[in-house]
Design a protein around this motif. Sequence first.
Motif, PDB file in Angstrom:
ATOM      1  N   GLU A  11       0.820  -1.179   0.026  1.00  0.00           N
ATOM      2  CA  GLU A  11       0.036   0.091   0.092  1.00  0.00           C
ATOM      3  C   GLU A  11       0.916   1.161  -0.055  1.00  0.00           C
ATOM      4  O   GLU A  11       0.289   2.340  -0.176  1.00  0.00           O
ATOM      5  N   ARG A  12       2.154   1.021   0.231  1.00  0.00           N
ATOM      6  CA  ARG A  12       2.890   2.358   0.153  1.00  0.00           C
ATOM      7  C   ARG A  12       3.268   2.937  -1.388  1.00  0.00           C
ATOM      8  O   ARG A  12       2.762   1.918  -2.353  1.00  0.00           O
ATOM      9  N   THR A  13       3.314   3.951  -1.530  1.00  0.00           N
ATOM     10  CA  THR A  13       3.569   4.694  -2.797  1.00  0.00           C
ATOM     11  C   THR A  13       5.137   4.214  -3.358  1.00  0.00           C
ATOM     12  O   THR A  13       5.726   3.924  -2.576  1.00  0.00           O
ATOM     13  N   SER A  14       4.819   4.332  -4.665  1.00  0.00           N
ATOM     14  CA  SER A  14       5.987   3.890  -5.632  1.00  0.00           C
ATOM     15  C   SER A  14       7.385   4.417  -5.280  1.00  0.00           C
ATOM     16  O   SER A  14       8.351   3.872  -5.368  1.00  0.00           O
ATOM     17  N   LYS A  15       7.034   5.618  -5.035  1.00  0.00           N
ATOM     18  CA  LYS A  15       8.268   6.668  -4.491  1.00  0.00           C
ATOM     19  C   LYS A  15       9.078   6.371  -3.438  1.00  0.00           C
ATOM     20  O   LYS A  15      10.095   6.530  -3.297  1.00  0.00           O
ATOM     21  N   GLU A  16       8.399   5.420  -2.478  1.00  0.00           N
ATOM     22  CA  GLU A  16       9.203   4.943  -1.259  1.00  0.00           C
ATOM     23  C   GLU A  16      10.034   3.867  -1.590  1.00  0.00           C
ATOM     24  O   GLU A  16      10.874   3.534  -0.509  1.00  0.00           O
ATOM     25  N   LYS A  38      10.438  -3.025  -5.377  1.00  0.00           N
ATOM     26  CA  LYS A  38       9.142  -2.439  -6.209  1.00  0.00           C
ATOM     27  C   LYS A  38       8.185  -3.177  -5.964  1.00  0.00           C
ATOM     28  O   LYS A  38       8.247  -4.395  -5.626  1.00  0.00           O
ATOM     29  N   LYS A  39       6.784  -2.745  -6.141  1.00  0.00           N
ATOM     30  CA  LYS A  39       5.526  -3.447  -6.206  1.00  0.00           C
ATOM     31  C   LYS A  39       5.120  -3.231  -7.454  1.00  0.00           C
ATOM     32  O   LYS A  39       5.301  -2.183  -8.241  1.00  0.00           O
ATOM     33  N   TYR A  40       4.302  -4.268  -7.965  1.00  0.00           N
ATOM     34  CA  TYR A  40       3.507  -4.310  -9.313  1.00  0.00           C
ATOM     35  C   TYR A  40       2.698  -5.458  -9.518  1.00  0.00           C
ATOM     36  O   TYR A  40       2.565  -6.362  -8.662  1.00  0.00           O
ATOM     37  N   SER A  90      -1.001  -9.573  -7.200  1.00  0.00           N
ATOM     38  CA  SER A  90       0.008  -8.281  -6.736  1.00  0.00           C
ATOM     39  C   SER A  90       1.237  -9.111  -6.357  1.00  0.00           C
ATOM     40  O   SER A  90       1.278 -10.075  -5.415  1.00  0.00           O
TER      41      SER A  90
END
Length: 562
Positions: A275-280, A311-313, A488
Motif C-alpha cells: 500500500e506504500r507509494t511507488s516513490k518509497e 518495487k511493487k507491481y 500483486s
Amino acid sequence: MAFSLEKFIHSLDLRALPRILQIQSGIYCQGSVYEMFGNECSLSTGEVIKVIGFKINKLIASICENNEGSQFSAKVELPLNFPGLYKVVADKTPYVSIEEIARKVFIGPTRFGHPCFYSAEDIKLANFTIKHGEQITFNSVEEVNGTMAVNCVVVRNNQSHSFTLPLLQEGEFYECEDDQIYTLKEIAEWKIPKCRNRTVKLSSTLHMWDSSSPFPKNFDGRLILMPVYEVQAVMKFRKDIVHILSDLDVEVKDVTDCYDTGSFLQPLSLEDIFERTSKEFPMVAEIMEGPSGSQKPYNLLSTGKEIVIYKKYQAARVLASEMRSDSSKRHFLIPMSYKGKFKRRPREFPTAYDLEIARSEKEQLHVVATKSFVSLHKELFSVSVGDQFLVQQCQTREVLYEGRKKLIDVLACEQILSDSYKKVLLPMYMEGGFVEVIHDKKQYHLSEICKEFHLPFNVKVSVRDLSIEEDVLAAAPGLQFEEEITDSYLLISSASSPVESWEVPVYRLNMLVHLLSKDVQTVVPPVTRTTVEEVSKEEYYMLRRYENLTLHPPPRPPKKPT
C-alpha cells in the motif's frame, strides 16, 4: 480497569488496532518464562505488550442435546481444518443498531463478507422504504458525506436497489437464514460475530458417525462454537512476534492513550508494504516473522534476515492444474518468464456446445466421439462411438418437431469417412462426449499458448526449465491451463548478498517485517529468478472465485426440446 485477556479480545474492534496492554495479574509470575508457539515469552506483572492482530486459532464446540432440560453437554476442541461441511443457524438475538452489526460481524470484499439481515420494523429513507422482514445484504463500510455508513442492497422483483444505512441507525435487526454450506475454517474466519457464539449444523449429506468421531453416536449434528483467539503481539526490546492464546488466565489493562506507541517496533505485513507509494521503494526491511514452506524463496526468508524490497507491481500468471482423476491433484501459478516448453494434450468436450466454444480460426478442430447420441430429428445426425468429425461453424436450421417447423442452433461438421467427408449437423443441445485429435507436434512457450489459443488448454512439459533447480511441472502427467490471472507481487532480494531477486505474492505469503533506516546499496535489482508457485486447494478455489467475479459467465447452452 482490568479485564481478562479473553474478554478484552472479544470486545475489541480490529479497526482499533494496535493497542498497548499492561499485564495486571495472572498465572505468569514475575520473571517467569514460557514457551508459546515456538516463541519464548516472559509476561511479568507490569509488562507492556503491543497487540497488532488476532485470529481464531481453534474452536471449542459444545454438543447440543435433544432434551429441553439442557442446552448442551460435552465440549470438544476442534481444529480449523476439522473435516465436514456445515450450515450456519441464524442467531435469534437481535442487533440494536447498524453500528453493532458493523463492529461485530465481518463485512468484506468476498461473498463470505456479505451478511444478510432483516429489520423488525419498516425503515424509511429519503427516497426508499425498507419493509420489515425484507432481506438486506451488507456489502461494505465506508464514509459517505462525512458519516460512516454501510453500503446495502435489497432485491425486489429480480432488481437490485442500492442504498446506505448510517452506523447511527437504530432498530431491531436479525440475521437471515443462510442456505449455504461452509467449512469450519470459513465459518471461523467469516461467520462468528465478535462477543457471540455460533450455532451450526453438520450437513446431513456428510453426517456419518464412526469410532474415530469426537461426537457421540446419537449426535444430531448441532454444535455451539466458541472461538479461541491467537493474539499477535510485540514486546519491547524484541524483534520477533509472540503468539498468545486468548483463553490464558491473564488480566490486562488498556494503556494505549497514555503510552508512546513509537517505542515499539512497527510490524508490517506484505499488504501494508504494497500500500506504500511507488516513490518509497526500494527499502530495506528485517523479517520479524517468516513464512512457512520449504521451496524457494520461502526457505530463505527466515526471522531476523534483512531483505531489500525493490518495487511493487502487478504480474500475469497462468493458473494450472494437474490432469488427474484422484483427489491429490496439485495446482500451480506459472509466471510468463517460465522458460520450459510444452506439447499439446487432447482436450475433452462433454457437449457439442463446448466444441463451438473451443473452435478457432487458426486450425480446424478434429474430434472423436466417445459416447453415442440418437437425434430427435431426421434432419440432424445421430452419433456413434468412434465417429470422427471436423468442426466447422454454428448455424441455425429448420427442423420438424411435433408437426411444426422450428428453428434451432446446430453445429455444422464434416464426418471423416474412410475415403471421403460427409457434411452433417449436430444439435447444440447434444449431450455426448468428444476427445480432440492432436496433429500439432510443435513445442510452445507459455506466452505463445496464451496468445494463440483459448484457455482452458491441455499440455505436457516437453522441455523443462533448466533455470529452476527442481521444475515441479516436469513431473506432472499433464497440465490444464485454466485461466490467466493478474496478481500483486513484491520484488525482493537478500540485503547481505543480493545476487538474485524473487517475486513474492502479496496476498498468499504470511510474513511480517519492520523497516530499517538503511540506504539501499544497489537500486537496480539483480536477475529475477523464475518461481512456479504451488497453491493449496483452498488458495486455488479462492483464486478462481476472485477472478470469476470480474468475468461475465458464458451464455447457457441451448436446452434439449421437451
